[in-house]
Design a protein around this motif. Sequence first.
Motif, mmCIF file in Angstrom:
data_model
loop_
_atom_site.group_PDB
_atom_site.id
_atom_site.type_symbol
_atom_site.label_atom_id
_atom_site.label_comp_id
_atom_site.label_asym_id
_atom_site.label_seq_id
_atom_site.Cartn_x
_atom_site.Cartn_y
_atom_site.Cartn_z
ATOM 1 N N PHE A 125 70.054 5.216 -50.657
ATOM 2 C CA PHE A 125 69.455 5.803 -49.463
ATOM 3 C C PHE A 125 67.978 6.081 -49.702
ATOM 4 C CE2 PHE A 125 68.213 9.629 -47.108
ATOM 5 C CZ PHE A 125 68.307 9.095 -45.842
ATOM 6 N N GLN A 172 65.930 4.477 -51.396
ATOM 7 C CA GLN A 172 65.124 3.262 -51.310
ATOM 8 C C GLN A 172 64.808 2.863 -49.870
ATOM 9 O OE1 GLN A 172 64.388 0.766 -54.113
ATOM 10 N NE2 GLN A 172 64.506 2.652 -55.258
ATOM 11 N N THR A 173 65.635 3.320 -48.918
ATOM 12 C CA THR A 173 65.346 2.934 -47.544
ATOM 13 C C THR A 173 64.200 3.748 -46.959
ATOM 14 O OG1 THR A 173 66.889 4.486 -46.563
ATOM 15 C CG2 THR A 173 67.759 2.330 -47.132
ATOM 16 N N ILE A 174 63.897 4.896 -47.562
ATOM 17 C CA ILE A 174 62.735 5.654 -47.090
ATOM 18 C C ILE A 174 61.496 4.946 -47.604
ATOM 19 C CG2 ILE A 174 61.601 7.897 -47.062
ATOM 20 C CD1 ILE A 174 64.193 9.135 -47.844
ATOM 21 N N PRO A 175 60.555 4.604 -46.729
ATOM 22 C CA PRO A 175 59.364 3.911 -47.205
ATOM 23 C C PRO A 175 58.599 4.773 -48.205
ATOM 24 C CG PRO A 175 59.321 4.187 -44.820
ATOM 25 C CD PRO A 175 60.550 4.818 -45.293
ATOM 26 N N SER A 176 58.047 4.114 -49.221
ATOM 27 C CA SER A 176 57.342 4.853 -50.270
ATOM 28 C C SER A 176 56.258 5.740 -49.675
ATOM 29 C CB SER A 176 56.725 3.869 -51.249
ATOM 30 O OG SER A 176 55.967 2.905 -50.565
ATOM 31 N N LEU A 177 55.590 5.184 -48.692
ATOM 32 C CA LEU A 177 54.516 5.904 -48.019
ATOM 33 C C LEU A 177 55.004 7.252 -47.510
ATOM 34 C CD1 LEU A 177 51.762 4.702 -47.572
ATOM 35 C CD2 LEU A 177 52.473 4.010 -45.298
ATOM 36 N N ALA A 178 56.208 7.226 -46.878
ATOM 37 C CA ALA A 178 56.747 8.437 -46.276
ATOM 38 C C ALA A 178 57.165 9.437 -47.337
ATOM 39 C CB ALA A 178 57.938 8.087 -45.403
ATOM 40 N N LEU A 225 56.093 13.144 -47.511
ATOM 41 C CA LEU A 225 57.058 14.218 -47.313
ATOM 42 C C LEU A 225 57.029 15.234 -48.441
ATOM 43 C CD1 LEU A 225 60.155 12.332 -45.891
ATOM 44 C CD2 LEU A 225 58.619 13.895 -44.734
#
Lengths: 257, 369
Positions: free
Chosen positions: B203, B205-211, B215
């Motif tokens: 899961f 990995q699905t969050i973009p690195s940028l975000a 965050l």
Amino acid sequence: MRSSVHRSQQVGVKPQWMRPACWALLLLISVLGMPYLDAIFRWVEPNARQVIYSRAEFYTLLGRHVFVVGVAAIVTISLGVLAGIAVTRQWGRDFLPLVGQVASLGQTFPPVAVLALAVPVLGFGTLPIIVALLLYGLLPIVRNTLAGLKDVDASIKQAALAMGMTPWQVLRRVELPLATPVILAGVRTSVTINIATAALGATVGASNLGDPIIAGIVNGNMAYVLQGALLIALLALAVDSLFDALQQRLDLRLSSS
Amino acid sequence: MLAASWLLSPVSVAPNRIVAGESYGLVAAIGWPGGLLVTLLFLAIGGLAIAPSRTHYYAQLGIVTLALLLMPFGLMVAGHWLIAADLPQARLGIGAAYWTVLFLLMLCLVELRLRLGLSRLWTTLLLGIVVGAWLVCASQWLENLALVQEFQARDQQFYRALVQHIALVSTAVSVSVVAGLILAMLMRRYRRLQKVSFALLNFLQTIPSLALFGLLLAPLAWLAANVPLLAEMGVSGIGTTPALIALIAYSLLPMVRNTYIALEEVSPDTLEAAKAMGMRASQRFWQVRFPLALPILLEGVRITTVQAIGLTAVAALIGAGGLGTFIFQGLGQAAMDMVLLGALPILVLALIVDASLGALADVLRPGGH
């Protein structure tokens, strides 16, 4: 894994489409409903002047995001699968190591660096991010196409040839259908990675769901970042579960026939 | 016959334009003799490819190396030709065709190495000579090249960014190697943990690195503001801490996955034999299972490191420093040569790590050499 396949076989074909449908619905609701969630995001960022990203509508951003990933996916799939087929034929065998090298080189190049290098040549906007995604997404597809085609039993191919099929027919009616599950797994990996990577495009002026994230980081507004991240994660989950359903369907068809 | 025709097709397109500055053609850049030389060299490579044999491959290897060595000289000639002496501020940009030629030559080199079965040492030596020649050229005679000017304007900054980049990557990777090993070992003992942690890491990995970088800003800023002890330790909303946390979070999945697979894949027969020889459990792990798992484990380290090198560039957006700073500053000022100054070293770093860890894994593979 095995038990879930078994269960869906018993229940029938329908339930496997439920999960992607649910995620897609959730995505749709949050895209359309984001402007009304002011109160929730106010709680995250009590002091900000504005808590909902409003420079562009969320559905426009989502559309552009899907467009970029989609274009990249279509080109990578056609390139990767064609290259994979070409190097497994008799006449193209010599190129096999080269294609493997180029594909793995593509994954070694960090997308940010590719993006940055593509901007001087292609200018700001959508084009550089598509190029970066192309390079980054190629490896899983090429690798899986090669693996899938290699795994097809040689005796099956022989049998097909002996039945009087032309090599083209063998490819189209025997090899490709048998290799499809593996190729599909590669496409799934490639697309899911690229959905998250596409957000980087916002740094070079390609407006997509990465936009709120960048704006949030620059202005120190967590609410923006959350909105962008939430939508991208939902999109990734929806697409991933769609591929999952497709794979299960394929498994069912292969095992029943 | 068809074997090496790939060598022909790309180069026949490539030699007709070496763009310099405001897009000058090949002839305008290095004159007729130069253009002829380039064409001849590439034709020779193509011609040799038609009839592949070992001697021809060696000849090709020589020509490719020669061409690589000549490339900076082409730039020098172009710089001499095109930049008038009364314009000291003029600078020479490197065009698309130049990069294409460079890339294709490198590809030729890789392909020739595979065909000739040369050891890595030879290739490294060859590349070392070429790179050395380039560096000498760049520092001595290429001061009107835009990239070199950009570098000279901020060389201190560049070295600092490079060191910072490497430090961030190596810290993140070493932490995730240790954490990954521990986690994978725990997973082997408690099966339920395996499912939960793989789901969680997938899961992530699905969050973009940028975000993820973004965050982490808020909670860490809050912690730093409210827990003075943490603030003293250097924890803050922007900068190195959130970058490191995000880098480690991303590095864990490939690391844990490969470690787990590596440890699981050791053949039970071998372990059985070790047991029969009277080895204790800890001996079996450290003397049999671990060494046998090492190559796949290193593969994980390689993937993780290459990925971390790219991600660290993104971390520049939240003020973590590193080479990404140049990329984003350059993009902001539309100064493309500054972008190159950031992007090229990142690329080179990724390639070096990829090649050297790959070589290490080859050496450690049982029965490998």
